[in-house]
Design a protein around this motif. Sequence first.
Motif, PDB file in Angstrom:
ATOM      1  N   THR A 175      24.306  30.415  28.371  1.00 23.44           N
ATOM      2  CA  THR A 175      25.384  31.085  27.658  1.00 23.44           C
ATOM      3  C   THR A 175      24.960  32.457  27.142  1.00 23.44           C
ATOM      4  O   THR A 175      25.815  33.319  26.919  1.00 23.44           O
ATOM      5  N   VAL A 176      23.675  32.663  26.987  1.00 19.50           N
ATOM      6  CA  VAL A 176      23.194  33.954  26.484  1.00 19.50           C
ATOM      7  C   VAL A 176      22.573  34.800  27.599  1.00 19.50           C
ATOM      8  O   VAL A 176      21.974  35.836  27.326  1.00 19.50           O
ATOM      9  N   GLY A 177      22.721  34.352  28.848  1.00 20.74           N
ATOM     10  CA  GLY A 177      22.300  35.160  29.981  1.00 20.74           C
ATOM     11  C   GLY A 177      20.909  34.903  30.521  1.00 20.74           C
ATOM     12  O   GLY A 177      20.455  35.635  31.414  1.00 20.74           O
ATOM     13  N   SER A 178      20.235  33.896  30.030  1.00 15.88           N
ATOM     14  CA  SER A 178      18.923  33.561  30.597  1.00 15.88           C
ATOM     15  C   SER A 178      19.098  32.972  31.991  1.00 15.88           C
ATOM     16  O   SER A 178      19.959  32.118  32.199  1.00 15.88           O
ATOM     17  N   MET A 203      26.095  27.660  33.312  1.00 17.35           N
ATOM     18  CA  MET A 203      26.628  27.658  34.673  1.00 17.35           C
ATOM     19  C   MET A 203      25.495  27.625  35.698  1.00 17.35           C
ATOM     20  O   MET A 203      24.375  28.070  35.418  1.00 17.35           O
ATOM     21  N   ALA A 204      25.814  27.130  36.880  1.00 15.71           N
ATOM     22  CA  ALA A 204      24.794  27.042  37.915  1.00 15.71           C
ATOM     23  C   ALA A 204      25.434  27.109  39.295  1.00 15.71           C
ATOM     24  O   ALA A 204      26.625  26.822  39.459  1.00 15.71           O
ATOM     25  N   TRP A 205      24.606  27.474  40.258  1.00 17.29           N
ATOM     26  CA  TRP A 205      24.960  27.391  41.674  1.00 17.29           C
ATOM     27  C   TRP A 205      24.051  26.356  42.328  1.00 17.29           C
ATOM     28  O   TRP A 205      22.839  26.342  42.084  1.00 17.29           O
ATOM     29  N   PHE A 206      24.663  25.532  43.170  1.00 19.30           N
ATOM     30  CA  PHE A 206      23.957  24.592  44.015  1.00 19.30           C
ATOM     31  C   PHE A 206      24.396  24.826  45.459  1.00 19.30           C
ATOM     32  O   PHE A 206      25.373  25.531  45.698  1.00 19.30           O
ATOM     33  N   ARG A 207      23.697  24.236  46.398  1.00 24.33           N
ATOM     34  CA  ARG A 207      24.112  24.312  47.795  1.00 24.33           C
ATOM     35  C   ARG A 207      23.796  22.991  48.481  1.00 24.33           C
ATOM     36  O   ARG A 207      22.903  22.251  48.060  1.00 24.33           O
ATOM     37  N   ALA A 262      29.323  23.549  35.986  1.00 27.53           N
ATOM     38  CA  ALA A 262      29.303  23.897  34.569  1.00 27.53           C
ATOM     39  C   ALA A 262      28.918  22.690  33.727  1.00 27.53           C
ATOM     40  O   ALA A 262      29.207  21.541  34.091  1.00 27.53           O
ATOM     41  N   ARG A 263      28.260  22.968  32.597  1.00 30.74           N
ATOM     42  CA  ARG A 263      27.934  21.904  31.652  1.00 30.74           C
ATOM     43  C   ARG A 263      27.870  22.495  30.253  1.00 30.74           C
ATOM     44  O   ARG A 263      27.610  23.697  30.083  1.00 30.74           O
ATOM     45  N   ILE A 264      28.068  21.639  29.266  1.00 25.22           N
ATOM     46  CA  ILE A 264      27.845  22.031  27.880  1.00 25.22           C
ATOM     47  C   ILE A 264      26.347  22.218  27.706  1.00 25.22           C
ATOM     48  O   ILE A 264      25.555  21.378  28.164  1.00 25.22           O
ATOM     49  N   PRO A 265      25.909  23.313  27.101  1.00 26.76           N
ATOM     50  CA  PRO A 265      24.473  23.562  26.964  1.00 26.76           C
ATOM     51  C   PRO A 265      23.753  22.433  26.259  1.00 26.76           C
ATOM     52  O   PRO A 265      24.271  21.824  25.332  1.00 26.76           O
ATOM     53  N   SER A 273      24.842  35.952  37.890  1.00 27.45           N
ATOM     54  CA  SER A 273      25.348  36.707  36.744  1.00 27.45           C
ATOM     55  C   SER A 273      26.691  36.111  36.330  1.00 27.45           C
ATOM     56  O   SER A 273      27.289  35.326  37.065  1.00 27.45           O
ATOM     57  N   ARG A 274      27.141  36.510  35.153  1.00 34.50           N
ATOM     58  CA  ARG A 274      28.427  36.023  34.656  1.00 34.50           C
ATOM     59  C   ARG A 274      29.147  37.135  33.917  1.00 34.50           C
ATOM     60  O   ARG A 274      28.506  38.002  33.305  1.00 34.50           O
TER      61      ARG A 274
END
Length: 123
Positions: free
Chosen positions: A53-56, A34-38, A97-100, A70-71
Amino acid sequence: QVQLVESGGGLVQAGGSLRLSCAAAGRTFSSYAMAWFRQAPGREREFVATISTVGSRYYAESVKGRFTISRDNAKNTLYLQMNSLKPEDTAVYLCAARIPGTFTTTPSDFPSWGQGTQVTVSS
């Protein structure tokens, strides 16, 4: 693809804080990076932060130390805590969102997007 809906934007004075949320529909939220853009008026979409997916976590230099991504996989929700806000943070904030895969901060590599939430920081 996953459906995304952002919330939490608003008007805040410089130095203030906001917490953005991005609710995801579906049972596979935990499997997405997941990501945030602006995006500010007249400017290109800009990377803000991403979480694997593992919190990095990884941040743009312009927000490092002020924003926290955070997620909560149990709630299918992505967050962006924004502190010490500056007028230059004013923009529409979008989650994606994207597939890793290979690490990326390029908007075109994210196939799923929310509609965005407006953040305005007054001086």
